[in-house]
Design an enzyme around this catalytic site. Structure first.
Site, PDB file in Angstrom:
ATOM      1  N   LYS A  35      -1.268 -10.300   0.101  1.00  0.00           N
ATOM      2  CA  LYS A  35      -0.074  -9.591   0.591  1.00  0.00           C
ATOM      3  C   LYS A  35       0.009  -9.726   2.109  1.00  0.00           C
ATOM      4  O   LYS A  35      -0.955 -10.131   2.760  1.00  0.00           O
ATOM      5  CB  LYS A  35      -0.154  -8.121   0.184  1.00  0.00           C
ATOM      6  N   TYR A 257      -1.115  -2.808  35.790  1.00  0.00           N
ATOM      7  CA  TYR A 257      -0.167  -1.696  35.852  1.00  0.00           C
ATOM      8  C   TYR A 257      -0.901  -0.366  35.914  1.00  0.00           C
ATOM      9  O   TYR A 257      -1.901  -0.163  35.229  1.00  0.00           O
ATOM     10  CB  TYR A 257       0.729  -1.710  34.620  1.00  0.00           C
TER      11      TYR A 257
HETATM   12  C1  LIG Z   1      -4.207  -4.123  -0.471  1.00  0.00           C
HETATM   13  C2  LIG Z   1      -4.702  -3.748  -1.797  1.00  0.00           C
HETATM   14  C3  LIG Z   1      -5.974  -4.159  -2.217  1.00  0.00           C
HETATM   15  C4  LIG Z   1      -6.933  -4.894  -1.325  1.00  0.00           C
HETATM   16  O1  LIG Z   1      -7.566  -3.979  -0.479  1.00  0.00           O
HETATM   17  P1  LIG Z   1      -8.688  -4.439   0.555  1.00  0.00           P
HETATM   18  O2  LIG Z   1      -9.154  -3.154   1.144  1.00  0.00           O
HETATM   19  O3  LIG Z   1      -8.004  -5.288   1.569  1.00  0.00           O
HETATM   20  O4  LIG Z   1      -9.699  -5.165  -0.208  1.00  0.00           O
HETATM   21  C5  LIG Z   1      -6.359  -3.847  -3.509  1.00  0.00           C
HETATM   22  N1  LIG Z   1      -5.533  -3.146  -4.328  1.00  0.00           N
HETATM   23  C6  LIG Z   1      -4.311  -2.732  -3.948  1.00  0.00           C
HETATM   24  C7  LIG Z   1      -3.468  -1.978  -4.901  1.00  0.00           C
HETATM   25  C8  LIG Z   1      -3.856  -3.004  -2.668  1.00  0.00           C
HETATM   26  O5  LIG Z   1      -2.650  -2.600  -2.302  1.00  0.00           O
END
Ligand SMILES: *Cc1c(COP(=O)(O)O)cnc(C)c1O
Length: 373
Positions: A35, A257
């Site tokens: 994702k 800054y």
């Molecule tokens: C993002 C996600 C994961 C992966 O999580 P990590 O902590 O990056 O391993 C697993 N399950 C669901 C439902 C997620 O949204």
């Protein structure tokens, strides 16, 4: 010549981390979570290394289409399910599995005209209270799905709220076991933290599928309790730039800054072509670790939009004077000529009061990316 800032995606490290997670998850099947454009790495850049997974988990149908376009014919699952009825047509056409976490999604399935029955992952809200059916309504949702001709197979899933922290997974695992007892179907509950900390030694937690995200990208899911070295994971993204200016300071001189940094002794600083418009967090104040020619030093003063400053005093004292063009590694690993020295993204994230997840997802579009073996 473009500004020297760029991100390197390390293909070998992606493969290595995949091997580690495969070993940790032993007999379970593994979803590679891609994702958010593979946690900022680019789906196309990680795809080859992650072919060793059993499936790809993501959120967006467009991302699913990209994975199919790369030639992947195996499982793909939408972790949040579909957002409107039309999405189901694409799921049918591309053979995409999807989570079902609420009644509205079951209604859409019931209204969906298809000759291709779907495989769905019925999501339990085990206490995180984000998505999913409460334990007391889970079986009713299962029965409703089971009665639909549009549904071919129901798998069971849940997401832990505290797999990375002190509470751990025991309580929500018990909720899952109780809510799903006696139901047929494959099960998937573990993210990276749960896989590394618990599932590696516990088949009951491992279930049929683990969902590995952050660990594949070389960040520790439970830093600082465990580091990437502890988990034997390698950085997969290096944010690198170069020194484009050098200043010699006298006591009392200020930097950046707000004149937030005041030199208390003579020192040399380098100005780096990297700022918050590149995705480097502005909250990182004096003292955030950084590598110059592979030598560890610290940032100085405020991060500005396109630049930040680093302390070169120690490098100079070690007889490694940095100058215009010297390599700067903001996180990840230095290049071969600087010994592949590692600066874990988790250390930088800690200085930004956030996680490696956020830094890797926030690299700005103006930063060019390249893959390297
Ligand atoms: C993002 C996600 C994961 C992966 O999580 P990590 O902590 O990056 O391993 C697993 N399950 C669901 C439902 C997620 O949204």
């Amino acid at each position: 010549m473009p500004r020297p800032i760029h991100a390197v995606i390390h293909t070998q490290a992606l493969r290595h981390n995949m091997d580690i997670m495969r070993t940790r998850a032993a007999d379970a099947k593994l979803w590679a979570v891609v994702k958010a454009n593979a946690y900022g790495h680019g789906i196309e850049r990680v795809f080859d290394a992650f072919r060793a997974a059993d499936g790809f988990a993501l959120l967006d149908l467009q991302e699913a289409e990209r994975v199919r376009a790369l030639g992947w014919r195996g499982p793909i699952v939408l972790l949040e399910g579909v957002f409107e009825l039309r999405d189901l047509e694409l799921c049918s056409r591309l053979g995409i599995w999807h989570a079902v976490h609420c009644d509205a999604q079951i209604d859409m399935l019931a209204a969906h005209k298809t000759h291709v029955p779907h495989r769905v992952f019925l999501k339990l809200n085990g206490g995180m209270n984000r998505l999913g059916f409460k334990p007391q309504s889970y079986r009713a949702a299962w029965s409703r799905l089971n009665a639909l001709p549009q549904v071919e197979e129901i798998s069971l899933m849940m997401h832990f709220s505290d797999a990375d922290g002190a509470p751990g997974i025991a309580q929500q695992l018990a909720v899952f076991e109780a809510a799903t007892e006696g139901l047929p179907g494959e099960r998937s509950i573990c993210n990276s933290a749960a896989t590394l900390r618990f599932a590696a030694s516990d088949a009951q937690a491992r279930q049929d599928w683990v969902r590995a995200g952050i660990a594949l990208y070389g960040s520790s899911p439970n830093y600082p309790s465990a580091t990437v070295q502890d988990w034997n994971l390698l950085p997969t993204m290096s944010l690198r730039s170069a020194i484009i200016g050098v200043q010699h300071l006298q006591p009392g001189d200020t930097v950046g800054y707000g004149s937030r940094f005041v030199a208390d002794s003579p020192m040399t600083i380098g100005v780096v072509a990297c700022g918050y418009a590149d995705g480097y967090p502005r909250i990182c104040d004096t003292g955030t670790p950084v590598l110059v020619d592979g030598v560890r030093t610290r940032t100085i003063g405020r991060v500005s939009m396109d630049m930040l400053a680093v302390d070169l005093t120690a490098a100079k004292a070690q007889g490694k004077p940095a100058d215009f063009g010297s390599e700067v590694t903001l996180w990840g690993q230095a290049s071969a000529s600087h010994g592949f020295t590692v600066l874990p993204i988790d250390e930088v994230a800690a200085h930004a009061q956030t996680l490696g997840y956020e830094l890797m997802c926030a690299v700005a579009p103006r930063v060019t990316m390249q893959t390297q073996d």
